[in-house]
Design an enzyme around this catalytic site. Structure first.
Site, PDB file in Angstrom:
ATOM      1  N   GLY A 103      33.860  55.494  29.851  1.00 60.53           N
ATOM      2  CA  GLY A 103      32.954  55.592  28.705  1.00 60.53           C
ATOM      3  C   GLY A 103      33.621  55.617  27.345  1.00 60.53           C
ATOM      4  O   GLY A 103      32.949  55.712  26.321  1.00 60.53           O
ATOM      5  N   ASN A 150      31.086  52.362  35.637  1.00 66.16           N
ATOM      6  CA  ASN A 150      31.363  51.292  34.670  1.00 66.16           C
ATOM      7  C   ASN A 150      32.841  50.926  34.564  1.00 66.16           C
ATOM      8  O   ASN A 150      33.186  49.798  34.231  1.00 66.16           O
ATOM      9  CB  ASN A 150      30.817  51.746  33.306  1.00 66.16           C
ATOM     10  CG  ASN A 150      31.357  50.931  32.150  1.00 66.16           C
ATOM     11  OD1 ASN A 150      30.932  49.793  31.930  1.00 66.16           O
ATOM     12  ND2 ASN A 150      32.304  51.501  31.406  1.00 66.16           N
ATOM     13  N   TYR A 164      40.038  40.802  40.898  1.00 66.59           N
ATOM     14  CA  TYR A 164      38.932  41.368  40.105  1.00 66.59           C
ATOM     15  C   TYR A 164      37.607  40.769  40.590  1.00 66.59           C
ATOM     16  O   TYR A 164      36.640  41.499  40.840  1.00 66.59           O
ATOM     17  CB  TYR A 164      39.162  41.062  38.619  1.00 66.59           C
ATOM     18  CG  TYR A 164      38.000  41.397  37.694  1.00 66.59           C
ATOM     19  CD1 TYR A 164      37.887  42.671  37.127  1.00 66.59           C
ATOM     20  CD2 TYR A 164      37.039  40.443  37.362  1.00 66.59           C
ATOM     21  CE1 TYR A 164      36.836  42.983  36.262  1.00 66.59           C
ATOM     22  CE2 TYR A 164      35.995  40.735  36.500  1.00 66.59           C
ATOM     23  CZ  TYR A 164      35.893  42.005  35.952  1.00 66.59           C
ATOM     24  OH  TYR A 164      34.847  42.299  35.098  1.00 66.59           O
ATOM     25  N   LYS A 184      34.405  42.648  42.284  1.00 67.56           N
ATOM     26  CA  LYS A 184      33.066  42.655  41.688  1.00 67.56           C
ATOM     27  C   LYS A 184      32.022  42.116  42.674  1.00 67.56           C
ATOM     28  O   LYS A 184      30.850  42.500  42.610  1.00 67.56           O
ATOM     29  CB  LYS A 184      33.070  41.841  40.392  1.00 67.56           C
ATOM     30  CG  LYS A 184      33.857  42.534  39.267  1.00 67.56           C
ATOM     31  CD  LYS A 184      33.271  43.898  38.940  1.00 67.56           C
ATOM     32  CE  LYS A 184      33.894  44.545  37.737  1.00 67.56           C
ATOM     33  NZ  LYS A 184      33.271  45.832  37.392  1.00 67.56           N
ATOM     34  N   ILE A 198      30.423  39.565  27.412  1.00 65.22           N
ATOM     35  CA  ILE A 198      29.930  40.510  26.409  1.00 65.22           C
ATOM     36  C   ILE A 198      31.015  40.710  25.352  1.00 65.22           C
ATOM     37  O   ILE A 198      32.174  41.002  25.681  1.00 65.22           O
ATOM     38  CB  ILE A 198      29.585  41.876  27.066  1.00 65.22           C
ATOM     39  CG1 ILE A 198      28.701  41.678  28.311  1.00 65.22           C
ATOM     40  CG2 ILE A 198      28.912  42.797  26.047  1.00 65.22           C
ATOM     41  CD1 ILE A 198      27.386  40.983  28.110  1.00 65.22           C
TER      42      ILE A 198
HETATM   43  N1  LIG Z   1      32.837  42.656  28.623  1.00 69.51           N
HETATM   44  C1  LIG Z   1      32.497  41.683  29.445  1.00 69.51           C
HETATM   45  O1  LIG Z   1      32.425  40.511  29.065  1.00 69.51           O
HETATM   46  C2  LIG Z   1      32.159  41.974  30.898  1.00 69.51           C
HETATM   47  C3  LIG Z   1      31.744  40.911  31.704  1.00 69.51           C
HETATM   48  C4  LIG Z   1      31.425  41.161  33.019  1.00 69.51           C
HETATM   49  C5  LIG Z   1      31.512  42.429  33.548  1.00 69.51           C
HETATM   50  N2  LIG Z   1      31.919  43.446  32.750  1.00 69.51           N
HETATM   51  C6  LIG Z   1      32.004  44.775  33.367  1.00 69.51           C
HETATM   52  O2  LIG Z   1      31.396  45.741  32.529  1.00 69.51           O
HETATM   53  C7  LIG Z   1      32.098  46.973  32.612  1.00 69.51           C
HETATM   54  C8  LIG Z   1      32.599  47.391  31.225  1.00 69.51           C
HETATM   55  O3  LIG Z   1      33.380  46.317  30.721  1.00 69.51           O
HETATM   56  P1  LIG Z   1      34.123  46.391  29.317  1.00 69.51           P
HETATM   57  O4  LIG Z   1      34.267  44.988  28.881  1.00 69.51           O
HETATM   58  O5  LIG Z   1      33.492  47.380  28.449  1.00 69.51           O
HETATM   59  O6  LIG Z   1      35.575  46.896  29.789  1.00 69.51           O
HETATM   60  P2  LIG Z   1      36.738  47.484  28.858  1.00 69.51           P
HETATM   61  O7  LIG Z   1      38.010  47.079  29.520  1.00 69.51           O
HETATM   62  O8  LIG Z   1      36.534  47.105  27.448  1.00 69.51           O
HETATM   63  O9  LIG Z   1      36.508  49.055  28.999  1.00 69.51           O
HETATM   64  C9  LIG Z   1      36.688  49.687  30.213  1.00 69.51           C
HETATM   65  C10 LIG Z   1      36.850  51.174  29.963  1.00 69.51           C
HETATM   66  O10 LIG Z   1      37.311  51.744  31.188  1.00 69.51           O
HETATM   67  C11 LIG Z   1      38.466  52.505  30.913  1.00 69.51           C
HETATM   68  N3  LIG Z   1      39.366  52.469  32.065  1.00 69.51           N
HETATM   69  C12 LIG Z   1      40.160  51.465  32.468  1.00 69.51           C
HETATM   70  N4  LIG Z   1      40.885  51.840  33.520  1.00 69.51           N
HETATM   71  C13 LIG Z   1      40.537  53.123  33.793  1.00 69.51           C
HETATM   72  C14 LIG Z   1      40.954  54.062  34.753  1.00 69.51           C
HETATM   73  N5  LIG Z   1      41.884  53.769  35.664  1.00 69.51           N
HETATM   74  N6  LIG Z   1      40.385  55.283  34.745  1.00 69.51           N
HETATM   75  C15 LIG Z   1      39.440  55.606  33.827  1.00 69.51           C
HETATM   76  N7  LIG Z   1      39.029  54.764  32.875  1.00 69.51           N
HETATM   77  C16 LIG Z   1      39.566  53.535  32.854  1.00 69.51           C
HETATM   78  C17 LIG Z   1      39.115  51.854  29.710  1.00 69.51           C
HETATM   79  O11 LIG Z   1      39.984  52.758  29.024  1.00 69.51           O
HETATM   80  C18 LIG Z   1      37.900  51.470  28.894  1.00 69.51           C
HETATM   81  O12 LIG Z   1      37.481  52.521  28.043  1.00 69.51           O
HETATM   82  C19 LIG Z   1      33.236  46.746  33.596  1.00 69.51           C
HETATM   83  O13 LIG Z   1      32.842  47.159  34.881  1.00 69.51           O
HETATM   84  C20 LIG Z   1      33.438  45.248  33.552  1.00 69.51           C
HETATM   85  O14 LIG Z   1      34.014  44.752  34.727  1.00 69.51           O
HETATM   86  C21 LIG Z   1      32.267  43.257  31.434  1.00 69.51           C
END
Ligand SMILES: NC(=O)c1ccc[n+]([C@@H]2O[C@H](COP(=O)([O-])OP(=O)(O)OC[C@H]3O[C@@H](n4cnc5c(N)ncnc54)[C@H](O)[C@@H]3O)[C@@H](O)[C@H]2O)c1
Length: 255
Positions: A20, A97, A162, A166, A195
């Site tokens: 988060g 998440n 990855y 997923k 996103i």
């Molecule tokens: N942004 C996109 O385009 C996109 C697309 C498809 C799916 N998603 C999914 O949405 C979700 C959020 O994506 P996002 O883009 O915000 O990701 P992000 O990488 O920007 O953020 C992920 C968060 O998780 C934290 N994190 C990473 N490893 C961790 C660990 N080992 N323990 C605890 N926290 C940890 C990070 O510090 C970060 O705050 C994810 O599940 C991602 O796979 C995102």
């Protein structure tokens, strides 16, 4: 005044969110707090997470509880959930998440890489569900929201473990929805498209990529974290009370 929905059923709910501290997760924390929920979140990004807590507090919403926890450490994850329950009561809403979409080359992958990448992208989701489900069962109420990705629908190259993780998240969601449904617990999965988080823009967005994305989406508008967070609010709220086992795609119609 916001043009978007308020959900009375979310007020006072105990919500636990992994990852988060930044990206979509930070928006989830912000929006659940704005709905009056009692939010606890975990992350490894200490500075960003502390800053988020302060920002939300300054906005006048109940400040979330931040716990520094690496989701790949299952004992620490379990302890964080116990800590969140001590602060806010039994978890009503779990949002799985946290993830890491670091690119990796097929030819260079080792068995250890497989373990490391699946640990951060899927394993913790199951153990978080395990940790909250007993309490949800007793209360006969709960909403679990997992995060997958459209990459497994598209077969996106350049990050196969990855993508496999997923896909596994969707199978996990289907199985958990059947297993926990008789006790009143719902389990759904969100598949975000591309996103525009700060990290995505910094690392991966190019003018060519953006042009391709706009061609692929039915609606040629970039998506931002609030577009995804609003889906999570709906799935958490009683408004979606008989929606379970479902994959919700939020991608502007790209897939
Ligand atoms: N942004 C996109 O385009 C996109 C697309 C498809 C799916 N998603 C999914 O949405 C979700 C959020 O994506 P996002 O883009 O915000 O990701 P992000 O990488 O920007 O953020 C992920 C968060 O998780 C934290 N994190 C990473 N490893 C961790 C660990 N080992 N323990 C605890 N926290 C940890 C990070 O510090 C970060 O705050 C994810 O599940 C991602 O796979 C995102």
């Amino acid at each position: 005044m916001s043009d978007f929905a308020s959900y009375p059923s979310l007020k006072g709910r105990s919500v636990f969110i992994s990852g988060g501290g930044s990206g979509i997760g930070a928006e989830l924390v912000t929006q659940f707090c704005a709905q009056g929920a009692r939010v606890a979140f975990i992350d490894v990004a200490e500075e960003a997470s502390q800053a988020l807590v302060e920002t939300i507090g300054r906005a006048g919403h109940p400040a979330p509880v931040f716990i520094n926890c690496d989701v790949t450490d299952i004992d620490a994850l379990r302890a964080a959930i116990v800590q969140a329950e001590a602060a806010h009561g039994g978890i009503d809403v779990l949002v799985n998440n946290a993830a890491n979409d670091q690119r990796h080359k097929l030819a260079e992958l080792t068995p250890d890489d497989w373990t490391r990448i699946t640990d951060v992208n899927v394993r913790h989701q199951l153990f978080a569900i395990q940790a909250v489900s007993e309490g949800m069962r007793r209360r006969r109420h709960g909403s679990i929201i997992n995060f997958s990705s459209v990459t497994w629908l598209k077969g996106t190259p350049g990050l196969p473990v990855y993508v496999a993780s997923k896909a596994a998240v969707v199978g996990l969601t289907r199985a958990m929805a059947r297993e926990l449904g008789p006790d009143g617990i719902r389990v759904n999965v969100i598949l975000p498209g591309w996103i525009m988080t700060e990290r995505q823009v910094r690392l991966w967005l190019t003018p060519e990529g953006e042009a391709r994305l706009m061609q692929n989406q039915c609606i040629p508008e970039k998506l931002y974290p609030p577009d995804v967070a609003r889906m999570a609010l709906f799935l958490a709220a009683d408004d979606s009370r008989l929606i379970t086992g479902q994959s919700l795609v939020v991608d502007g119609g790209a897939t």
